[in-house]
Design a protein around this motif. Structure first.
Motif: not given
Length: 74
Positions: A54-58, A60-62, A69-73
């Motif tokens: 789960m930590k690894k997926r989070d 990678e998602r961030r 280019g999203y500000d709120d990640c």
């Protein structure tokens, strides 16, 4: 005294296979306590693996969110 020693030895010889069989059966079987302990250990390992994944997926998602280019990640 000799007859008592012989009788005791005879009893030991006769009961030895029974005791050995009982000990072998005890070694071959798993008690409920042992089974519960093993199950708990496996569940903790599984939860630890899932937490790491789960930590690894989070992470990678961030990373992908910031690269897009999203500000709120969060």
């Amino acid at each position: 005294m000799l007859p008592g020693c012989i009788a005791r030895t005879a009893v030991d010889i006769v009961t030895l296979p029974v005791r050995a069989g009982a000990q072998a059966a005890d070694w071959a079987t798993t008690s409920q306590d042992e089974s519960d302990r093993n199950y708990g250990r496996e569940m903790r390992k599984k939860e630890e693996r899932e937490g790491k994944e789960m930590k690894k997926r989070d992470k990678e998602r961030r990373r992908a969110c910031k690269e897009a280019g999203y500000d709120d990640c969060n």
